[in-house]
Scaffold this motif. Structure first.
Motif, mmCIF file in Angstrom:
data_model
loop_
_atom_site.group_PDB
_atom_site.id
_atom_site.type_symbol
_atom_site.label_atom_id
_atom_site.label_comp_id
_atom_site.label_asym_id
_atom_site.label_seq_id
_atom_site.Cartn_x
_atom_site.Cartn_y
_atom_site.Cartn_z
ATOM 1 N N ASP A 253 0.836 -1.203 0.000
ATOM 2 C CA ASP A 253 0.000 0.000 0.000
ATOM 3 C C ASP A 253 0.873 1.255 0.000
ATOM 4 N N GLN A 254 1.922 1.252 0.807
ATOM 5 C CA GLN A 254 2.823 2.396 0.852
ATOM 6 C C GLN A 254 3.677 2.483 -0.417
ATOM 7 N N ARG A 255 3.985 1.342 -1.009
ATOM 8 C CA ARG A 255 4.727 1.340 -2.272
ATOM 9 C C ARG A 255 3.924 2.052 -3.351
ATOM 10 N N ARG A 256 2.618 1.810 -3.397
ATOM 11 C CA ARG A 256 1.784 2.488 -4.384
ATOM 12 C C ARG A 256 1.775 3.992 -4.147
ATOM 13 N N VAL A 257 1.761 4.391 -2.887
ATOM 14 C CA VAL A 257 1.821 5.822 -2.559
ATOM 15 C C VAL A 257 3.149 6.409 -3.036
ATOM 16 N N ALA A 258 4.231 5.698 -2.752
ATOM 17 C CA ALA A 258 5.556 6.166 -3.163
ATOM 18 C C ALA A 258 5.636 6.298 -4.679
ATOM 19 N N PHE A 259 5.165 5.274 -5.390
ATOM 20 C CA PHE A 259 5.219 5.285 -6.852
ATOM 21 C C PHE A 259 4.242 6.294 -7.441
ATOM 22 N N VAL A 320 5.296 0.982 12.379
ATOM 23 C CA VAL A 320 4.492 1.036 11.151
ATOM 24 C C VAL A 320 5.219 1.901 10.120
ATOM 25 N N PHE A 321 5.330 1.394 8.903
ATOM 26 C CA PHE A 321 5.929 2.130 7.780
ATOM 27 C C PHE A 321 4.836 2.983 7.154
ATOM 28 N N ASP A 322 4.913 4.305 7.318
ATOM 29 C CA ASP A 322 3.805 5.195 6.977
ATOM 30 C C ASP A 322 4.346 6.464 6.318
ATOM 31 N N LEU A 323 4.090 6.622 5.030
ATOM 32 C CA LEU A 323 4.588 7.783 4.306
ATOM 33 C C LEU A 323 3.877 9.081 4.685
ATOM 34 N N ASP A 324 2.759 8.994 5.419
ATOM 35 C CA ASP A 324 2.078 10.196 5.888
ATOM 36 C C ASP A 324 2.651 10.715 7.209
#
Length: 392
Positions: A253-259, A320-324
């Motif tokens: 899910d975070q990979r999609r955000v990053a990409f 938790v790995f969280d780009l937000d």
């Protein structure tokens, strides 16, 4: 179970974070008699020590291995392994050469290097992210910055890789790595002599010209700065790219955000969540009392930045790995007088690399069975990270 922590323990290398959690809760000032060090694991303590260079000295270096720790440390770490006034003098002279403008003007070349390195890998579809991209790319970037002739860059890439790849069976520096360091010192010494006779527009020329009145860097000091760039400018970027790639692979899910364009957030959270530099070493100059524990003068203190980044009092849900997430409190580039001088270059290298990958790659998989971790007392990352990409 008895709490035991050692930065040499391969189980710690596999996953240090449960160890850190116990240290923060059970023993925030931890003593390891076998390896002769103390460890600080809570964010507030680590940050305070990093900012207190009077009581927490850098003069013995940043790593505990006998080859690195002690008065000889500045041979490997240059001004990073110095205290004022030596540190102040050298850092100020290096700053005159290593300017933000110099870093910014590198961006077009960084993109060319990244694209050229990536092109054959993307055509293959499967490759080792570390050996094929994350290692060669920053090595060529530093060569570009320093002014290494194109004809010598293959040699520099080979020597850099010899230094960075840690033996799978030990945390000790391999004989081949020590030989590579010697070869690099010899190469950079010759290059410095040559550049002293004929300046160009590179960092080495700027280091030769940097002056404060009549005070200039000596050739030996300049070579020390160039050797520092191998670790700070190449190895750290290599390991950070690998850790960011691995973390995103484990969190789709975070990979999609990053990409989706969140490259800077991807970098910042990766450096918080699983930093390449897990610890920094200091030496106490006076007795220190902390959490009712008395640490003597002359003690080795391991500041666990990897643990500080998982401190619940600073980062909510830290596992938790969280780009937000707000990562502004992270200590990824240190703090205080030893704040990383090359932070802007490192961030630019990482941003360009991941932007160029994302521009061409829609998704990817890693092969868990092929992952190989490095073994280091202070760094964390991969020696091999097999990857298969799906192109856009």
């Amino acid at each position: 179970m008895l709490l035991q922590y050692s930065p040499y323990d391969f189980d710690v290398h596999a996953d240090p974070y449960p160890y850190y959690a116990r240290l923060r809760t059970e023993s925030p000032v931890y003593r390891n008699d076998t390896d002769d060090f103390w460890a600080l694991s809570r964010y507030a303590d680590v940050r305070a020590a990093l900012r207190d260079s009077d009581r927490y000295s850098s003069a013995n270096g940043l790593r505990m291995e006998p080859a690195f720790w002690g008065p000889q440390a500045e041979k490997f770490f240059s001004f990073v392994a110095m205290d004022p006034p030596k540190h102040t003098r050298m850092r100020e002279l290096v700053v005159r050469a290593f300017t933000q403008r110099r870093v910014q003007t590198l961006e077009p070349r960084l993109r060319e290097i990244a694209r050229a390195t990536l092109k054959p890998l993307l055509e293959q579809g499967s490759f080792d992210l570390i050996a094929d991209f994350a290692g060669p790319y920053p090595t060529d970037v530093i060569s570009e910055l320093v002014g290494v002739p194109e004809s010598d860059r293959g040699l520099l890439r080979k020597l850099g890789m010899e230094i960075m790849y840690t033996d799978a069976e030990s945390t000790d520096l391999r004989p081949e790595a020590m030989q590579a360091i010697g070869a690099l010192v010899g190469y950079y010494t010759e290059l410095t002599v040559a550049r002293a006779q004929h300046r160009t527009g590179d960092l080495l020329s700027a280091l030769l010209d940097a002056a404060d009145g009549d005070d200039r860097l000596t050739p030996e000091e300049i070579v020390g700065v160039l050797i520092l760039l191998v670790g700070a400018g190449i190895e750290t970027v290599m390991l950070t790219l690998g850790n960011a790639w691995h973390s995103a692979a484990l969190h789709p899910d975070q990979r999609r955000v990053a990409f989706g364009g969140r490259i800077d957030d991807w970098i910042a959270e990766s450096m918080r969540y699983d930093p390449a530099t897990q610890s920094q070493l200091r030496t106490t100059t006076a007795p220190i009392e902390l959490h009712d524990v008395r640490i003597p003068a002359g003690a080795r203190i391991l500041l666990l930045t990897g643990s500080a980044h998982r401190d619940e009092s600073v980062f909510a849900d830290p596992d938790v790995f969280d780009l937000d997430r707000d990562t502004s409190a992270a200590l990824s580039f240190g703090t205080g007088r030893h704040h990383c001088l090359g932070a802007n270059l490192a961030q630019l290298e990482l941003r360009v690399a991941l932007q160029e990958i994302v521009a061409a790659v829609a998704d990817y998989d890693i092969e868990p069975a092929g992952l190989v971790r490095i073994h280091s007392s202070n760094n964390r990352g991969f020696a091999a990270l097999p990857t298969t990409v799906t192109l856009r």
